[in-house]
Design a protein around this motif. Structure first.
Motif, short mmCIF file in Angstrom:
data_model
loop_
_atom_site.label_atom_id
_atom_site.label_comp_id
_atom_site.label_asym_id
_atom_site.label_seq_id
_atom_site.Cartn_x
_atom_site.Cartn_y
_atom_site.Cartn_z
N ALA A 16 17.19 62.67 17.66
CA ALA A 16 15.90 62.36 18.28
C ALA A 16 15.85 62.98 19.68
O ALA A 16 16.83 62.92 20.43
N TRP A 17 14.72 63.56 20.02
CA TRP A 17 14.53 64.19 21.35
C TRP A 17 13.45 63.40 22.10
O TRP A 17 12.32 63.27 21.62
N VAL A 18 13.80 62.84 23.26
CA VAL A 18 12.91 61.94 24.00
C VAL A 18 12.70 62.44 25.43
O VAL A 18 13.66 62.74 26.15
N ASP A 19 11.42 62.50 25.82
CA ASP A 19 11.02 62.99 27.15
C ASP A 19 10.69 61.80 28.04
O ASP A 19 9.67 61.14 27.86
N ASP A 20 11.55 61.52 29.02
CA ASP A 20 11.25 60.51 30.04
C ASP A 20 11.35 61.17 31.42
O ASP A 20 12.04 60.69 32.31
N SER A 21 10.63 62.29 31.55
CA SER A 21 10.64 63.03 32.81
C SER A 21 10.15 62.16 33.98
O SER A 21 10.50 62.40 35.13
N LYS A 22 9.37 61.11 33.66
CA LYS A 22 8.87 60.20 34.69
C LYS A 22 10.00 59.37 35.32
O LYS A 22 9.81 58.75 36.37
N ALA A 23 11.19 59.35 34.70
CA ALA A 23 12.34 58.63 35.28
C ALA A 23 12.87 59.43 36.46
O ALA A 23 13.87 60.13 36.37
N THR A 24 12.16 59.32 37.61
CA THR A 24 12.49 60.16 38.77
C THR A 24 13.44 59.48 39.74
O THR A 24 13.74 60.02 40.79
N ALA A 51 16.07 62.12 31.15
CA ALA A 51 15.80 61.02 32.10
C ALA A 51 16.48 61.42 33.40
O ALA A 51 17.58 60.99 33.71
N PRO A 52 15.84 62.29 34.18
CA PRO A 52 16.55 63.05 35.22
C PRO A 52 17.14 62.22 36.37
O PRO A 52 18.05 62.67 37.05
N ALA A 53 16.59 61.01 36.62
CA ALA A 53 17.05 60.16 37.73
C ALA A 53 16.80 60.83 39.08
O ALA A 53 17.34 60.40 40.10
N CYS A 54 16.00 61.89 39.07
CA CYS A 54 15.75 62.70 40.27
C CYS A 54 14.31 63.20 40.24
O CYS A 54 13.71 63.32 39.17
N ALA A 55 13.80 63.54 41.42
CA ALA A 55 12.49 64.19 41.51
C ALA A 55 12.59 65.62 40.99
O ALA A 55 13.68 66.17 40.85
N SER A 56 11.44 66.24 40.73
CA SER A 56 11.39 67.51 40.00
C SER A 56 11.11 68.73 40.87
O SER A 56 11.22 69.86 40.41
N MET A 57 10.76 68.50 42.16
CA MET A 57 10.12 69.59 42.92
C MET A 57 11.05 70.74 43.30
O MET A 57 10.60 71.73 43.84
N ASP A 58 12.35 70.61 43.03
CA ASP A 58 13.24 71.76 43.29
C ASP A 58 13.02 72.87 42.28
O ASP A 58 13.21 74.04 42.58
N MET A 59 12.60 72.50 41.04
CA MET A 59 12.45 73.48 39.97
C MET A 59 11.05 73.53 39.36
O MET A 59 10.65 74.52 38.78
N PHE A 60 10.32 72.41 39.47
CA PHE A 60 9.02 72.30 38.81
C PHE A 60 7.97 71.79 39.79
O PHE A 60 8.30 71.16 40.78
N ALA A 61 6.69 72.03 39.47
CA ALA A 61 5.61 71.55 40.34
C ALA A 61 5.59 70.03 40.41
O ALA A 61 5.30 69.45 41.45
N ASN A 62 5.91 69.38 39.29
CA ASN A 62 5.91 67.92 39.23
C ASN A 62 6.64 67.47 37.96
O ASN A 62 7.07 68.31 37.16
N TYR A 63 6.77 66.15 37.77
CA TYR A 63 7.51 65.66 36.60
C TYR A 63 6.79 65.99 35.29
O TYR A 63 7.41 66.12 34.24
N ASN A 64 5.45 66.14 35.34
CA ASN A 64 4.70 66.52 34.13
C ASN A 64 5.13 67.90 33.63
O ASN A 64 5.38 68.09 32.44
N LYS A 65 5.22 68.83 34.58
CA LYS A 65 5.60 70.21 34.21
C LYS A 65 7.03 70.24 33.67
O LYS A 65 7.35 70.98 32.75
N ARG A 66 7.91 69.42 34.27
CA ARG A 66 9.29 69.33 33.80
C ARG A 66 9.33 68.81 32.36
O ARG A 66 10.01 69.35 31.49
N GLY A 67 8.56 67.75 32.10
CA GLY A 67 8.49 67.19 30.75
C GLY A 67 7.89 68.17 29.75
O GLY A 67 8.36 68.28 28.60
N ASP A 68 6.86 68.90 30.19
CA ASP A 68 6.24 69.91 29.31
C ASP A 68 7.24 71.00 28.93
O ASP A 68 7.28 71.45 27.78
N ALA A 69 8.04 71.43 29.91
CA ALA A 69 9.05 72.47 29.66
C ALA A 69 10.08 71.98 28.63
O ALA A 69 10.49 72.72 27.74
N PHE A 70 10.48 70.72 28.77
CA PHE A 70 11.42 70.12 27.82
C PHE A 70 10.82 70.08 26.41
O PHE A 70 11.43 70.52 25.43
#
Length: 472
Positions: free
Chosen positions: A340-348, A444-463
């Motif tokens: 199973a592949w689960v996207d919880d990019s909001k877990a910042t 579930a990155p446990a971190c913010a996304s802005m080092d690599m992505f515009a926001n957590y949405n873009k990170r989740g979309d990439a995943f």
């Protein structure tokens, strides 16, 4: 400008601190009420100039590139929630005896007579989901409502607009609560409390104190999390109206004055006749989507606030069934070869990641990004027994790698240095290599996304895109 309503804004000199999503509506609203409005803003970029031009066309004065100096004759400052309390502007206001309100405080003061009650929600994690669940339940009960505040409709628009509401489901951040001294909700919930935004608040104590402001003056119920003693402590410290009750929610069997879970059912032992002996079935755990433990807790908090407002049990069930969670919140992307592949990019942050990891028995964990000053030892120590492997991305991944070495040395770790857009595809490929049928690969990155992505949405979309490429 004390604690009462301000009815005459004509000619009052108000400074709005910050443009953006709260500043522009605040400036327009105050100008419309007849105030003399000056907007001050630190930045002077293309977006700020565009917003400034829009306001100047209305007759609002805008000062770009200087957010620190107090304009002459200012009688009130209305600040964007993100502005830190230690800004020179606020020190100058304090010295001059000028009050500072946030956009939430302004909205609270601008309510019309007989306006909608506010059911308010805060917490480190789960706020948005809980408020949306609450709005769905209130709608199912036939009430005119909206999810407002830190999400959805602007509070100012909800308060000043033509649409009439019975009750509002209000999401409030710690920043907004800091600047909202006179807010008095019908009922309120603090979902949980974990270290976050400490760079803004200065200390955990200050952060907790601002969260606890949500309970001040509550009339019917202060809803707290029995698994998080800090939330109960905030209820104890709050100055509430006589007759207001403390209502706990728990994933276990509820005691009197609590909501909880019994044999796969969400039950209420708070808002029933003879709560010593009786319980009211509200819904099935299966009605909560997704039924991960922390999301069931969100549903119980939403149900508690709705029940405090007098909503019948049937509407709780219907509202939860009708609710669809936002993207990137423990969203099931696909099953590929039994994994199973689960996207919880909001877990910042670590608290959100901890809740996410606890929902699965055997996990290949994709984590990393901007740590925002967080430490990962507690998170990794708690999750160690569930980890099949870890794939680390982003700038602060070394902090997680070191925690894994200390607390889960037997877990295989892939450390990805690349930070370009293809990094997520490689992370997904590495995770596939580590996963076995029956495992869950969890972003579930446990971190913010802005080092690599515009926001957590873009990170989740990439995943999600990388997972779909695997499946294809």
């Amino acid at each position: 400008m004390g604690s009462g309503q301000v009815t005459d804004w004509q000619g009052k000199h108000v400074t709005v601190a910050g443009l953006g999503v709260s500043g522009v509506p605040a400036a327009k609203a105050l100008h419309g009420l007849g105030a003399k409005v000056t907007v001050v803003n630190d930045g002077d970029d293309a977006r700020a100039r565009e917003q400034a031009a829009e306001l100047e066309a209305l007759g609002v004065t805008v000062r770009l590139g200087d957010g620190d100096t107090l304009p002459d004759s200012t009688e009130l400052i209305v600040t964007a929630p993100g502005w830190k309390p230690d800004k020179p502007l606020f020190a100058a206001a304090d010295a001059a005896g000028v009050p500072v309100w946030g956009d939430v405080e302004l909205a609270w003061r601008l309510r019309k007579p007989g306006a909608a009650d506010w059911l308010a929600v805060t917490g480190t994690n789960g706020k948005t989901t809980t408020v949306q669940m609450l709005a769905s339940i209130l709608e199912a009960a036939g009430l005119r409502t909206a999810a407002v505040g830190n999400i959805g409709v602007s509070l100012l628009d909800a308060v000043l607009g033509d649409e009439e509401y019975d009750v509002l489901a209000v999401e409030l951040s710690s920043y907004q609560l800091h600047w909202a001294p006179s807010l008095r909700a019908h009922s309120a919930a603090v979902l949980n409390l974990a270290p976050d935004h400490l760079d803004w608040h200065g200390s955990m104590e200050a952060y907790a104190k601002d969260k606890g402001r949500i309970y001040e003056g509550n009339r019917v119920a202060c809803v707290y999390n029995t698994a998080d003693k800090a939330t109960e402590d905030l209820v104890r410290e709050a100055d509430v109206e006589e007759g207001c009750r403390a209502i706990g929610f728990t994933l276990g069997t509820p005691g009197p004055s609590q909501l909880g879970v019994v044999e796969g059912l969400l039950v209420d032992r708070a808002f029933v006749e003879n709560r010593q002996k009786n319980a009211q079935e509200l819904a099935e755990v299966a009605d909560v989507k997704p039924a991960a433990p922390h999301n069931v807790a969100n549903a119980l908090a939403a149900a508690a606030l709705a029940r405090a407002y007098g909503v019948p049990a049937g509407a709780v069930r219907e509202g939860l069934r009708n609710f669809t969670p936002d993207a990137h919140r423990i969203a099931h992307v696909a099953d590929v070869d039994g994994v199973a592949w689960v996207d919880d990019s909001k877990a910042t942050n670590t608290h959100a990641a901890q809740a996410s990891l606890a929902a699965y028995d055997s996990v290949v964990w994709i984590a990393g990004g901007l740590a925002k000053g967080a430490t990962f030892d507690e998170l990794v120590a708690e999750a160690a027994g569930r980890l099949r492997g870890a794939v680390l991305i982003g700038r602060d991944r070394a902090l997680i790698r070191e925690a894994l070495a200390r607390h889960a040395p037997e877990v295989p770790v892939v450390d990805l240095e690349r930070t370009d857009t293809g990094a997520m595809l490689q992370a997904v490929q590495e995770a596939r290599r580590l996963a076995r049928p029956g495992d869950t690969v969890l972003l579930a990155p446990a971190c913010a996304s802005m080092d690599m992505f515009a926001n957590y949405n873009k990170r989740g979309d990439a995943f999600a895109q990388a997972v779909r490429e695997l499946g294809a």
